[in-house]
Design a protein around this motif. Structure first.
Motif, PDB file in Angstrom:
ATOM      1  N   LEU A   1      28.472  36.480  36.785  1.00  0.00           N
ATOM      2  CA  LEU A   1      28.012  37.382  37.850  1.00  0.00           C
ATOM      3  C   LEU A   1      29.170  37.776  38.763  1.00  0.00           C
ATOM      4  N   LEU A   2      29.973  36.805  39.166  1.00  0.00           N
ATOM      5  CA  LEU A   2      31.091  37.110  40.067  1.00  0.00           C
ATOM      6  C   LEU A   2      32.154  37.948  39.357  1.00  0.00           C
ATOM      7  N   GLY A   3      32.391  37.643  38.082  1.00  0.00           N
ATOM      8  CA  GLY A   3      33.355  38.449  37.331  1.00  0.00           C
ATOM      9  C   GLY A   3      32.913  39.895  37.208  1.00  0.00           C
ATOM     10  N   MET A   4      31.620  40.106  36.963  1.00  0.00           N
ATOM     11  CA  MET A   4      31.104  41.472  36.877  1.00  0.00           C
ATOM     12  C   MET A   4      31.213  42.186  38.221  1.00  0.00           C
ATOM     13  N   ALA A   5      30.972  41.453  39.317  1.00  0.00           N
ATOM     14  CA  ALA A   5      31.115  42.059  40.646  1.00  0.00           C
ATOM     15  C   ALA A   5      32.563  42.465  40.912  1.00  0.00           C
ATOM     16  N   LEU A   6      33.509  41.626  40.507  1.00  0.00           N
ATOM     17  CA  LEU A   6      34.920  41.959  40.704  1.00  0.00           C
ATOM     18  C   LEU A   6      35.336  43.159  39.859  1.00  0.00           C
ATOM     19  N   VAL A   7      34.835  43.219  38.626  1.00  0.00           N
ATOM     20  CA  VAL A   7      35.122  44.385  37.778  1.00  0.00           C
ATOM     21  C   VAL A   7      34.533  45.641  38.396  1.00  0.00           C
ATOM     22  N   LEU A   8      33.304  45.545  38.910  1.00  0.00           N
ATOM     23  CA  LEU A   8      32.660  46.684  39.553  1.00  0.00           C
ATOM     24  C   LEU A   8      33.471  47.168  40.746  1.00  0.00           C
ATOM     25  N   ALA A   9      33.881  46.237  41.604  1.00  0.00           N
ATOM     26  CA  ALA A   9      34.634  46.614  42.796  1.00  0.00           C
ATOM     27  C   ALA A   9      35.960  47.279  42.427  1.00  0.00           C
ATOM     28  N   PHE A  10      36.639  46.741  41.402  1.00  0.00           N
ATOM     29  CA  PHE A  10      37.946  47.299  41.059  1.00  0.00           C
ATOM     30  C   PHE A  10      37.824  48.652  40.374  1.00  0.00           C
ATOM     31  N   THR A  11      36.891  48.797  39.466  1.00  0.00           N
ATOM     32  CA  THR A  11      36.789  50.060  38.741  1.00  0.00           C
ATOM     33  C   THR A  11      36.340  51.210  39.644  1.00  0.00           C
ATOM     34  N   VAL A  12      35.481  50.910  40.622  1.00  0.00           N
ATOM     35  CA  VAL A  12      34.961  51.973  41.484  1.00  0.00           C
ATOM     36  C   VAL A  12      35.892  52.255  42.655  1.00  0.00           C
ATOM     37  N   THR A  13      36.438  51.206  43.285  1.00  0.00           N
ATOM     38  CA  THR A  13      37.208  51.394  44.515  1.00  0.00           C
ATOM     39  C   THR A  13      38.674  51.001  44.394  1.00  0.00           C
ATOM     40  N   ARG A  14      39.071  50.403  43.255  1.00  0.00           N
ATOM     41  CA  ARG A  14      40.434  49.898  43.037  1.00  0.00           C
ATOM     42  C   ARG A  14      40.762  48.717  43.947  1.00  0.00           C
ATOM     43  N   VAL A  15      39.744  48.065  44.492  1.00  0.00           N
ATOM     44  CA  VAL A  15      39.936  46.905  45.355  1.00  0.00           C
ATOM     45  C   VAL A  15      39.751  45.627  44.537  1.00  0.00           C
ATOM     46  N   ILE A  16      40.745  44.763  44.552  1.00  0.00           N
ATOM     47  CA  ILE A  16      40.591  43.418  43.996  1.00  0.00           C
ATOM     48  C   ILE A  16      39.918  42.594  45.086  1.00  0.00           C
ATOM     49  N   PHE A  17      38.615  42.442  44.979  1.00  0.00           N
ATOM     50  CA  PHE A  17      37.801  41.965  46.089  1.00  0.00           C
ATOM     51  C   PHE A  17      37.843  40.445  46.175  1.00  0.00           C
TER      52      PHE A  17
ATOM     53  N   LEU B   1      37.578  32.624  42.552  1.00  0.00           N
ATOM     54  CA  LEU B   1      38.804  32.678  41.748  1.00  0.00           C
ATOM     55  C   LEU B   1      38.509  32.491  40.265  1.00  0.00           C
ATOM     56  N   LYS B   2      37.555  31.631  39.956  1.00  0.00           N
ATOM     57  CA  LYS B   2      37.208  31.434  38.549  1.00  0.00           C
ATOM     58  C   LYS B   2      36.492  32.664  37.993  1.00  0.00           C
ATOM     59  N   GLY B   3      35.691  33.325  38.842  1.00  0.00           N
ATOM     60  CA  GLY B   3      35.154  34.617  38.436  1.00  0.00           C
ATOM     61  C   GLY B   3      36.251  35.641  38.237  1.00  0.00           C
ATOM     62  N   PHE B   4      37.311  35.540  39.039  1.00  0.00           N
ATOM     63  CA  PHE B   4      38.446  36.446  38.894  1.00  0.00           C
ATOM     64  C   PHE B   4      39.171  36.218  37.575  1.00  0.00           C
TER      65      PHE B   4
END
Length: 344
Positions: free
Chosen positions: A22-38, A280-283
């Motif tokens: 879940l956290l990995g998918m959220a990080l992918v979502l944030a980066f692909t849409v906003t380019r933010v490594i959240f 971080l592990k989701g990252f």
């Protein structure tokens, strides 16, 4: 190690992997849409769990004060923006979301005894408190620099993480907390006892992943997020405001993070800074997916969970080192297999 121990470790790894997915998918979502490594994604995990723990203890959660403070800060920014543009049309709606909504949440948390409420009501109210802080973080920290380089956005993300950890310590204290399990009991699978909360974690994670799949594939807002992820300039030319995409994206990230924290709070003690290591592990899972693929992020998360579980058995003192070392071969492989493109 025998078969029974291996099955226990696999169970533990799959449960952890479901949360990391879940956290990995959220990080992918944030980066692909906003380019933010959240990086602050993990803070929403801790805040969701600690908010629910506060409600179950009959206390006023610190996130209620954080929501009110964030709403006031966003309202000041909106008023400043409206004054500069001499356009006041958006002010009433902003006041409703950033002043009236936190006031209603504060009143409900102050005068309603959520300790006597059903668990579903407690979880819903905890989400109503924590999730709106996602778009607030976007508006205050990232929207003003949304067109900056990835490096600048990463620096801002680190600053936001440090600020949120400090606020978490201030409002929640250094003590940890657990919440009540969703249901008691469990089942026996292949001679291995599986608690009901473990089934809740896995089942809820799968349900949320399917819900996100439907959101991105079937709804207008989901398609707008996909378009923004594919081509920001093209999405803007087609009338999709990138500010709205960023706000929706951070709302989903906050929802995923808070719900993940609520899922794991009955099986592990959550502290104000617990979310950072989980995030971080989701990252790591998101890095395995190249910060671009949701299915690969989910698969990478399960791999991280299994690696962590077996490492804790073989070399518990070095399990974190082993997990994070996984990034190195992945980065080397991607650097050799990917074509480098200069950012415009």
């Amino acid at each position: 190690m025998d078969l029974q121990i291996a099955l226990f470790l696999i169970q533990d790894g799959v449960v952890n992997g479901a949360i990391y997915a879940l956290l990995g998918m959220a990080l992918v979502l944030a980066f692909t849409v906003t380019r933010v490594i959240f990086i602050p994604q993990g803070e929403f995990v801790a805040w969701g769990a600690l908010t629910l723990a506060g409600l179950q203890a009959g206390q006023l959660p610190g996130t209620v004060w954080l929501l009110a403070m964030g709403g006031c800060a966003v309202m000041l920014v909106e008023l400043w923006t409206a004054w500069r543009r001499q356009d006041w049309r958006a002010v009433p709606r902003a006041a409703g979301w950033n002043l009236l909504y936190p006031a209603l949440i504060f009143a409900a948390a102050r005068f309603v005894d959520f300790q006597q409420m059903p668990l579903a009501v407690q979880i819903l109210f905890a989400l109503l408190v924590v999730v709106p802080m996602g778009p607030m973080v976007w508006r205050l920290a990232f929207q003003p620099v949304a067109e900056s380089s990835v490096l600048v956005l990463l620096i801002v993300s680190v600053a936001v993480h440090v600020a949120m950890v400090g606020l978490g310590l201030l409002f929640f204290g250094a003590e940890g907390a657990r919440t009540s399990p969703f249901t008691d009991g469990g089942i026996e699978l292949g001679g291995i006892p599986v608690s009901a909360q473990t089934l809740w974690v896995i089942g809820s994670s799968i349900a949320l992943i399917l819900a996100l799949t439907v959101l991105f594939g079937r709804t207008l807002y989901g398609k707008a997020l996909r378009a923004t992820a594919v081509n920001r300039v093209g999405a803007r030319l087609m009338g999709i405001p990138t500010s709205l995409a960023g706000k929706l994206c951070f709302t989903l990230c906050a929802l995923i993070g808070a719900f993940s924290g609520i899922l794991i709070a009955p099986i592990t003690t959550i502290y104000y800074d617990t979310g950072f290591l989980i995030g971080l592990k989701g990252f790591v899972a998101a890095i395995i997916a190249g910060l671009a693929s949701y299915p690969l992020a989910a698969a990478g998360a399960v791999l991280v969970g299994l690696l962590e579980a077996f490492s804790s058995f073989a070399a518990s003192a070095y399990k974190e080192v082993i997990v994070f070392t996984l990034i190195i071969p992945v980065l080397i492989w991607r650097s050799l297999a990917s074509r480098h493109v200069e950012e415009e």
